[in-house]
Design an enzyme around this catalytic site. Structure first.
Site, PDB file in Angstrom:
ATOM      1  N   ASP A  58       0.833  -1.197   0.000  1.00  0.00           N
ATOM      2  CA  ASP A  58       0.000   0.000   0.000  1.00  0.00           C
ATOM      3  C   ASP A  58       0.872   1.253   0.000  1.00  0.00           C
ATOM      4  O   ASP A  58       1.871   1.323   0.726  1.00  0.00           O
ATOM      5  CB  ASP A  58      -0.893  -0.034   1.252  1.00  0.00           C
ATOM      6  CG  ASP A  58      -1.936   1.052   1.268  1.00  0.00           C
ATOM      7  OD1 ASP A  58      -2.783   1.079   0.376  1.00  0.00           O
ATOM      8  OD2 ASP A  58      -1.895   1.887   2.204  1.00  0.00           O
ATOM      9  N   GLU A  60       1.653  -0.412  -5.045  1.00  0.00           N
ATOM     10  CA  GLU A  60       0.627   0.575  -5.391  1.00  0.00           C
ATOM     11  C   GLU A  60       1.353   1.900  -5.549  1.00  0.00           C
ATOM     12  O   GLU A  60       1.774   2.512  -4.560  1.00  0.00           O
ATOM     13  CB  GLU A  60      -0.432   0.673  -4.295  1.00  0.00           C
ATOM     14  CG  GLU A  60      -1.521   1.689  -4.640  1.00  0.00           C
ATOM     15  CD  GLU A  60      -2.298   2.187  -3.444  1.00  0.00           C
ATOM     16  OE1 GLU A  60      -3.453   2.622  -3.628  1.00  0.00           O
ATOM     17  OE2 GLU A  60      -1.761   2.174  -2.318  1.00  0.00           O
TER      18      GLU A  60
END
Length: 446
Positions: free
Chosen positions: A189, A239
Site C-alpha cells: 500500500d 501501489e
C-alpha cells in the site's frame, strides 16, 4: 522463478467478500468457504485486503498490529487454513501490507504522544506546512503538547518516518512473518509515498515532489526486494501511481517486481491503445512487463466508468496484453457502483459493496471471464507480442497466432482470422463498436 510475470490475480476486498457469521462484515471463514470462486475463475493468485487489528477508521488500513488478525475477521488459524486450502487449489496468496502509516491507536504512536523516543518513528513538527491530506484538508493534526504530526490520509493514520531504522526493521519483521506463513508475496500500500522531503518543502517549490515517489524510495524498495529474493519466487507488487517511465524506474532487478498500471485503468476509451503502448515500451526498457488492472477498491467500478459493454471488451483486451492482469472482486460479475454509505473517508463505499452470492441466473460476464482466462493460458501466455498496423478507431495486436482486436469507433470493422472468443455478439463477420474479439489467424500475418 517468474510465475508472476503473466499471472492473473484476483483481489478479495475481505469485508465485502463473504460474511460467515451474519454480522454484515465479510471475514476469513467466509473467504475460505468461497475460495472455490477464484479457483474456478482460473486465476493464479489471490490478494487479500488487510485483516489486521484496526479501529477501522479507514476500512482496516489503519493498523495497530501488522502481525496479527483482527477478531472482526477471524483468527490466525483461519489464515493458516486459507493458506493450506489455497495451496491445495493451486492458488498463491498475496498479503496486503501497509508501510506508510499506522493507526493512531498503535502502541508506537500512543507512546509518541506521551513524548517517548517512539516519536522519532513518525513526523512531528513545531509548525505545519501546507501539505494536504488525500481525503481533503490539512495533512497535519495538532498533538496535545502543541506539536503537529503528519498524516497523508486520515488523522487516525499517522505517517511513519522511514529514515528511522526501527521502522525499516519492523517492516522487515512484518514481511518475514507473512512470508514464513506461506504467502507468495505482498501488495504494498502507498509504495510510492514513504520518503518525505527532509525539509518539508511546500508542493511546487522544487522539481521533485516533497512526498510522492521521491528518489529515496528506491533504497527502501531495494531492501524489500533483497528480503523477498531470499525466499525464492515471492513477489512484491507496488501501489504507485505514475507515468509509465516513472513506473519503469521502480521495477526490475533490485526493485519491486511489479507496479499496478493505473494509467490503463483510468485511460479514456479512445486512448487505450496509446496508453497500453507506452506502458509496454517503457517497462520493456527495464526488462519488465506491465501489471494491468481494470479497477480496484479505490476506483469507481469499471462497468460504471465505461459502461458494461465497454468494460467487458476492455477486460478481454487486458487478458491478451503481455504482462500480469488483476481482477477486482465483482468486476467478473459485471457489478456496478452501488449507492451505499458505510462511512468510508474516501467516499469509496460504492465500489466496496458486498458480493451478490445469492444472485440467480447466468452471468454472461462471468462466463466470458472464465473462458478468456482458460484460453489465455492455452494461446496467449508466453507468446510473442506485436502491434498490428493501425486503423482509425481500432486497437489491434497479435500474441503468437491469435489476434486481439478492439473496436473503439462508431461503426463495425473487419477482423482477421477465425473468432476464438469475443466480449459480445458479432455482426456476421464484422466486429461491432465497443466489442473485442480474439481470432485465430489463418495466415501468419495480414
Amino acid at each position: 522463478m517468474t510465475w508472476w510475470r503473466e499471472a492473473v490475480g484476483y483481489h478479495v476486498y475481505l469485508r465485502g467478500y463473504r460474511d460467515s457469521d451474519g454480522d454484515g462484515i465479510g471475514d476469513l471463514p467466509g473467504l475460505l468457504s468461497r475460495l472455490d470462486h477464484p479457483r474456478d475463475l482460473g486465476v493464479d493468485a489471490v490478494w487479500i485486503s488487510p485483516f489486521y487489528p484496526s479501529p477501522q477508521a479507514d476500512s482496516g488500513y489503519d493498523i495497530t498490529d501488522h502481525r496479527a488478525v483482527d477478531p472482526l475477521f477471524g483468527s490466525l488459524s483461519d489464515v493458516d487454513a486459507i493458506v493450506q486450502a489455497a495451496r491445495r487449489m493451486g492458488l498463491r496468496l498475496i498479503a496486503d501490507v501497509v508501510p506508510n502509516h499506522t493507526s493512531a491507536e498503535h502502541p508506537w504512536f500512543r507512546a509518541a504522544l506521551r513524548g517517548g523516543p517512539e516519536r522519532a518513528r513518525y513526523h512531528f513538527r513545531a509548525e505545519p506546512n501546507g501539505w494536504e491530506s488525500m481525503f481533503g484538508g490539512p495533512a497535519w493534526t495538532r498533538a496535545p503538547d502543541g506539536q503537529w504530526y503528519l498524516h497523508l490520509f486520515t488523522p487516525q493514520q499517522p505517517d511513519l518516518n522511514w529514515t528511522n531504522t526501527d521502522v525499516a526493521d519492523d517492516f522487515d519483521a512484518t514481511l518475514r512473518f507473512w512470508l514464513d506463513r506461506g504467502f507468495a508475496g505482498v501488495r504494498i500500500d502507498v509504495a510510492g509515498g514513504l520518503a518525505k522531503d527532509p525539509d518539508y518543502a511546500e508542493v511546487g517549490e522544487q522539481p521533485v515532489h516533497p512526498h510522492w515517489d521521491r528518489p529515496e524510495t528506491a533504497a527502501i524498495h531495494r531492501r524489500w526486494r533483497d528480503l523477498l529474493d531470499s525466499y525464492g519466487d515471492r513477489v512484491a507488487i507496488g501501489e504507485l501511481w505514475g507515468t509509465p517511465d516513472r513506473i519503469a524506474e521502480r521495477v526490475g532487478p533490485g526493485r519491486l517486481h511489479q507496479v499496478f498500471q493505473f494509467d490503463w485503468a483510468v485511460a479514456p476509451w479512445e486512448s487505450l491503445r496509446d496508453t497500453a503502448a507506452q506502458a509496454i515500451e517503457e517497462l520493456g526498457k527495464a526488462g519488465a512487463l506491465p501489471t494491468w488492472v481494470l479497477g480496484s477498491h479505490d476506483l469507481m467500478r469499471v462497468a460504471t466508468r465505461y459502461g458494461p459493454r465497454r468494460a467487458k471488451a476492455k477486460a478481454l483486451v487486458m487478458f491478451a496484453l503481455p504482462g500480469a492482469a488483476w481482477i477486482y472482486q465483482g468486476d467478473e460479475l459485471g457489478m456496478e457502483n452501488v449507492e451505499v454509505d458505510n462511512g468510508d473517508p474516501g467516499g469509496r463505499d460504492g465500489v466496496r459493496a458486498p458480493m451478490p452470492w445469492h444472485a440467480t441466473g447466468t452471468n454472461s460476464t462471468l462466463l466470458m471471464y472464465r473462458k478468456a482466462i482458460a484460453l489465455r493460458k492455452r494461446f496467449i501466455v508466453g507468446r510473442p507480442f506485436e502491434w498490428l498496423p493501425e486503423r482509425p478507431g481500432v486497437l489491434e495486436f497479435r500474441r503468437g497466432d491469435v489476434a486481439c482486436v478492439l473496436n473503439t469507433g462508431q461503426r463495425p470493422v473487419t477482423f482477421p482470422g477465425r473468432p476464438l472468443h469475443h466480449s459480445g455478439p458479432l455482426d456476421g463477420g464484422l466486429l461491432p463498436p465497443d466489442t473485442a474479439v480474439w481470432a485465430e489467424l489463418v495466415t501468419p500475418r495480414y
